[in-house]
Design a protein around this motif. Structure first.
Motif, PDB file in Angstrom:
ATOM      1  N   VAL A 126       0.142  -7.973   3.667  1.00  0.00           N
ATOM      2  CA  VAL A 126      -0.617  -7.091   4.638  1.00  0.00           C
ATOM      3  C   VAL A 126      -0.393  -7.882   6.262  1.00  0.00           C
ATOM      4  N   PRO A 127       0.157  -7.483   7.154  1.00  0.00           N
ATOM      5  CA  PRO A 127       0.208  -8.412   8.446  1.00  0.00           C
ATOM      6  C   PRO A 127      -1.266  -8.347   8.952  1.00  0.00           C
ATOM      7  N   PRO A 128      -1.778  -9.360   9.600  1.00  0.00           N
ATOM      8  CA  PRO A 128      -3.020  -9.289  10.430  1.00  0.00           C
ATOM      9  C   PRO A 128      -3.106  -8.686  11.722  1.00  0.00           C
ATOM     10  N   VAL A 129      -1.891  -8.269  12.045  1.00  0.00           N
ATOM     11  CA  VAL A 129      -2.250  -7.420  13.273  1.00  0.00           C
ATOM     12  C   VAL A 129      -1.065  -5.914  13.152  1.00  0.00           C
ATOM     13  N   GLN A 163      -8.268   0.018   5.654  1.00  0.00           N
ATOM     14  CA  GLN A 163      -8.704  -0.516   4.227  1.00  0.00           C
ATOM     15  C   GLN A 163      -7.588   0.256   3.025  1.00  0.00           C
ATOM     16  N   ALA A 164      -7.470   1.693   3.109  1.00  0.00           N
ATOM     17  CA  ALA A 164      -6.788   2.252   2.047  1.00  0.00           C
ATOM     18  C   ALA A 164      -5.328   1.743   1.973  1.00  0.00           C
ATOM     19  N   VAL A 165      -4.555   1.712   3.144  1.00  0.00           N
ATOM     20  CA  VAL A 165      -3.386   1.291   3.257  1.00  0.00           C
ATOM     21  C   VAL A 165      -3.099  -0.321   2.964  1.00  0.00           C
ATOM     22  N   ALA A 166      -4.128  -1.096   3.197  1.00  0.00           N
ATOM     23  CA  ALA A 166      -4.142  -2.603   2.773  1.00  0.00           C
ATOM     24  C   ALA A 166      -4.309  -2.509   1.362  1.00  0.00           C
ATOM     25  N   THR A 167      -5.042  -1.636   0.564  1.00  0.00           N
ATOM     26  CA  THR A 167      -5.375  -1.756  -0.786  1.00  0.00           C
ATOM     27  C   THR A 167      -3.892  -1.250  -1.371  1.00  0.00           C
ATOM     28  N   LEU A 168      -3.304  -0.405  -1.268  1.00  0.00           N
ATOM     29  CA  LEU A 168      -2.224   0.112  -1.664  1.00  0.00           C
ATOM     30  C   LEU A 168      -0.924  -1.144  -1.504  1.00  0.00           C
ATOM     31  N   VAL A 169      -0.904  -1.753  -0.388  1.00  0.00           N
ATOM     32  CA  VAL A 169       0.123  -2.682  -0.074  1.00  0.00           C
ATOM     33  C   VAL A 169      -0.220  -3.886  -1.127  1.00  0.00           C
TER      34      VAL A 169
END
Length: 352
Positions: A276-279, A263-269
Motif C-alpha cells: 500500500v503506497p503511503p501517498v 481503509q477498505a482498499v488498503a485492507t483488500l490490497v
C-alpha cells in the motif's frame, strides 16, 4: 390496539404450538441465512415464500417444520390461509430494475401482505428496506424521493406508508447497509451476495485503486449477522418502539462500525499480500466530475447525489452486539476470511 396488547393477542393466538414465522424472499442470500438460523436456533414452524424452491439449499424442503409457499409476491391469494396463520413475518423480498415491477413488489404487494395477516394472531413484522434512504440520524432523506432510482423511491414510499399503517406499532423496519454473504468460490449452500461477488471483480483493479484516495465512508454487514439480529427480534417478545425520536415503526440500521473507502482498499490490497503506497491521488469532487465527462460515464441523479453525499454513515447502527449477541464477521478481514478469498493466486473469472 397497542403494541403490548398486540403481542399479548399474538401470543394467545399462538398458544398451544410453536411460533409460525413467514419469511418472504426465502431463497435469497439474506433469506437463506435467516431460514437456517431460525431452523437451528428455534422451534418455530417456518413458512417460506419463494419463487424457485430448487434454490433453497440450507434446509430440507420436506422437513416437517418447513412449509413452502411457492409463488410470486404479486400474487399472494393462493397462500392467503397460510399467511393468515403467521404469528411473525420477516419480509426480505424486494425488486429493482424495472419501475413497474418495483412499484408492484415494493409497495403494492407489501400492503396486500399486511392485509392478509390476522391482527388477532400477528405479533410482529420485520420489514426490510435499505439504509440508503436514511440520513445520519435515521430520518428519511428528502433526496430519496426526489432523485432516487425506482428501487430507492419505492422503498422510501413504502416506509412512509408503514409509518401510518394500522399495524405500525408491530413493525420493525430494518435497513441493511452494504451486505456481504456467501463465498467467492463454489461450495457454499448460501447464495453469494452482489457485494461479495463484486469483491472478486475488484481484484484486477487493485493496482490502480491503491494509488487513489477519497474522503468517503460507509457501513457493511454480513448476511449471517443480519440473520442473527432478525432471529433475535423474531423470537423475543415484541415491545413498543424503544428508540428515542422515532415514530411507531422501529428503525434499525444493520451495520458494523463505519470504515473509509481508503481503509477498505488498503485492507483488500494487504489481504492479497500487496503493498500500500503511503501517498495517493485525491479524488476531489471536481476531479470526479472531470473523469465522468472525460470517460463519458453515464450517471443518474441518484448517482450524483451519492457522489456529493460521500459519507453514508448512521447513528446508531445495530450489529448483533447491540442486542448482547456476537457478530459472525465484525471486520472486513473477517468478511474476506469467511468468503474464502485467497491471499494469493487467481480466482476463476478474474485476471488477478
Amino acid at each position: 390496539m397497542s403494541a403490548t396488547a398486540a403481542a399479548s393477542a399474538g401470543t394467545a393466538g399462538a398458544a398451544g404450538g410453536a411460533a409460525r414465522i413467514l419469511i418472504t424472499g426465502a431463497a435469497g442470500c439474506v433469506g437463506q441465512y435467516t431460514v437456517e438460523h431460525l431452523y437451528r436456533h428455534s422451534d418455530a414452524h417456518l413458512l417460506l415464500l419463494l419463487r424457485d424452491p430448487s434454490k433453497l439449499k440450507v434446509v430440507a424442503a420436506n422437513d416437517p417444520r418447513i412449509t413452502l409457499l411457492v409463488g410470486d409476491l404479486r400474487d399472494l391469494e393462493p397462500h392467503a390461509e397460510a399467511i393468515a396463520s403467521a404469528t411473525r413475518v420477516i419480509h426480505t423480498a424486494t425488486a429493482w430494475g424495472d419501475p413497474e415491477r418495483a412499484q408492484q413488489v415494493n409497495v403494492v404487494a407489501v400492503k396486500r401482505l399486511l392485509a392478509l395477516l390476522d391482527p388477532a394472531r400477528l405479533e410482529q413484522v420485520i420489514y426490510f428496506s435499505t439504509a440508503s434512504i436514511l440520513n445520519r440520524d435515521l430520518k428519511l432523506l428528502p433526496e430519496a424521493m426526489a432523485y432516487g432510482t425506482e428501487y430507492i423511491q419505492t422503498k422510501a414510499q413504502c416506509l412512509q406508508d408503514l409509518e401510518v399503517h394500522p399495524l405500525a406499532e408491530r413493525i420493525v423496519a430494518v435497513f441493511p447497509t452494504l451486505v456481504f454473504g456467501g463465498r467467492v468460490l463454489p461450495g457454499d449452500p448460501h447464495p453469494t451476495s452482489y457485494l461479495t461477488s463484486g469483491v472478486k471483480e475488484a481484484f484486477p483493479w487493485l493496482w490502480l485503486a491503491k494509488w487513489l484516495r477519497t474522503d468517503s465512508s460507509f457501513h457493511f454487514i454480513h448476511a449471517a449477522d443480519i440473520a442473527t439480529v432478525c432471529a433475535h427480534l423474531a423470537t423475543t417478545p415484541h415491545q413498543p418502539n424503544p428508540e428515542p425520536g422515532q415514530g411507531a415503526v422501529r428503525r434499525l440500521v444493520l451495520g458494523q462500525a463505519p470504515i473509509t473507502i481508503n481503509q477498505a482498499v488498503a485492507t483488500l490490497v494487504r489481504w492479497r499480500r500487496g503493498w500500500v503506497p503511503p501517498v495517493g491521488l485525491d479524488l476531489t469532487p471536481w476531479l470526479i466530475e472531470g473523469l465522468i465527462k472525460l470517460l463519458r460515464i453515464e450517471v443518474n441523479a441518484w448517482d450524483r447525489f451519492s457522489i456529493r453525499q460521500r459519507h453514508f454513515v448512521h447513528k446508531p447502527v445495530s450489529p448483533p452486539e447491540r442486542f448482547g449477541l456476537t457478530s459472525y464477521a465484525p471486520t472486513l478481514e473477517a468478511v474476506l476470511e469467511t468468503a474464502g478469498v485467497p491471499h494469493r493466486g487467481r480466482l476463476p473469472g478474474t485476471e488477478a
